[in-house]
Write a protein that holds these residues in place. Sequence first.
Motif, PDB file in Angstrom:
ATOM      1  N   ASP A 125      52.545   1.866   1.746  1.00 51.66           N
ATOM      2  CA  ASP A 125      52.118   1.306   0.481  1.00 51.66           C
ATOM      3  C   ASP A 125      51.519   2.407  -0.390  1.00 51.66           C
ATOM      4  OD1 ASP A 125      51.823  -1.359  -0.826  1.00 51.66           O
ATOM      5  OD2 ASP A 125      49.731  -0.694  -0.951  1.00 51.66           O
ATOM      6  N   SER A 126      51.540   2.219  -1.697  1.00 47.47           N
ATOM      7  CA  SER A 126      50.980   3.215  -2.610  1.00 47.47           C
ATOM      8  C   SER A 126      49.463   3.301  -2.503  1.00 47.47           C
ATOM      9  CB  SER A 126      51.397   2.908  -4.049  1.00 47.47           C
ATOM     10  OG  SER A 126      50.914   1.646  -4.439  1.00 47.47           O
ATOM     11  N   SER A 127      48.818   2.319  -1.871  1.00 45.92           N
ATOM     12  CA  SER A 127      47.362   2.371  -1.732  1.00 45.92           C
ATOM     13  C   SER A 127      46.920   3.547  -0.851  1.00 45.92           C
ATOM     14  CB  SER A 127      46.818   1.052  -1.188  1.00 45.92           C
ATOM     15  OG  SER A 127      47.401   0.749   0.049  1.00 45.92           O
ATOM     16  N   ALA A 128      47.746   3.947   0.110  1.00 46.63           N
ATOM     17  CA  ALA A 128      47.416   5.118   0.932  1.00 46.63           C
ATOM     18  C   ALA A 128      47.417   6.382   0.080  1.00 46.63           C
ATOM     19  CB  ALA A 128      48.397   5.253   2.087  1.00 46.63           C
ATOM     20  N   LEU A 129      48.398   6.487  -0.798  1.00 44.32           N
ATOM     21  CA  LEU A 129      48.464   7.630  -1.712  1.00 44.32           C
ATOM     22  C   LEU A 129      47.269   7.621  -2.658  1.00 44.32           C
ATOM     23  CD1 LEU A 129      50.021  10.069  -2.794  1.00 44.32           C
ATOM     24  CD2 LEU A 129      51.281   8.489  -4.262  1.00 44.32           C
ATOM     25  N   LEU A 130      46.884   6.455  -3.132  1.00 41.68           N
ATOM     26  CA  LEU A 130      45.742   6.325  -4.027  1.00 41.68           C
ATOM     27  C   LEU A 130      44.442   6.717  -3.316  1.00 41.68           C
ATOM     28  CD1 LEU A 130      45.109   5.445  -6.922  1.00 41.68           C
ATOM     29  CD2 LEU A 130      44.786   3.139  -6.045  1.00 41.68           C
ATOM     30  N   LEU A 131      44.297   6.311  -2.067  1.00 41.69           N
ATOM     31  CA  LEU A 131      43.112   6.681  -1.291  1.00 41.69           C
ATOM     32  C   LEU A 131      43.057   8.189  -1.063  1.00 41.69           C
ATOM     33  CD1 LEU A 131      40.622   5.517   0.142  1.00 41.69           C
ATOM     34  CD2 LEU A 131      42.019   5.327   2.205  1.00 41.69           C
ATOM     35  N   ALA A 132      44.203   8.792  -0.752  1.00 41.67           N
ATOM     36  CA  ALA A 132      44.257  10.241  -0.566  1.00 41.67           C
ATOM     37  C   ALA A 132      43.962  10.975  -1.873  1.00 41.67           C
ATOM     38  CB  ALA A 132      45.620  10.652  -0.023  1.00 41.67           C
ATOM     39  N   LEU A 133      44.438  10.434  -2.994  1.00 48.25           N
ATOM     40  CA  LEU A 133      44.142  11.033  -4.302  1.00 48.25           C
ATOM     41  C   LEU A 133      42.641  10.965  -4.581  1.00 48.25           C
ATOM     42  CD1 LEU A 133      45.116  12.316  -6.927  1.00 48.25           C
ATOM     43  CD2 LEU A 133      45.511  10.012  -7.811  1.00 48.25           C
TER      44      LEU A 133
END
Length: 174
Positions: A125-133
């Motif tokens: 999910d894009s939420s993992a990318l958002l958390l990493a950002l």
Amino acid sequence: MSGLVNALVIVAVVALVIARQFRARRISTDRRWWILPLVLALVALREPGMIDAHHRAGSVALLAAELVIGLAMGAGWAWTTRVWTAPDGAIWSKSTKASAAVWVAGIALRVGLFALGAVLGVHQDSSALLLALAGTLVVRSGVLIWRAQSLTAAGGRRAAYGDAERRSAWKEGV
């Protein structure tokens, strides 16, 4: 939103962030630099699809790798950013070519993680990318604030990464 629209929005935001960092920017050590990363992290954590229910171990491993890459990318970005004190005492920063290399490497590693997840059949999910950002931004901002405060505490100009670069005669506005 559809996956394509999400991807286009993420690419546009990353392009904007990267472009802004290659201009000289004044660092303010008294701002609340941690608020934006906190908001991004809270938004990411509210999304229910961060962990794939059918592939928990693989999903958690990919998420952990994503977070490690994000934190390392933030540290690399901050340490390759040139920080200096202007004659008026203001502290400025500007990303360097090495900062661009950190971004390219981080993006390549993230694409590799996404490909690995796709091969393993793990829903990402894009939420993992958002958390990493969020992690990238909090580490970068924290290290830059720490570097700026160390310049202020030193009471003058100290050598900084990128000092050998040719400097322009003017500063770009923020």
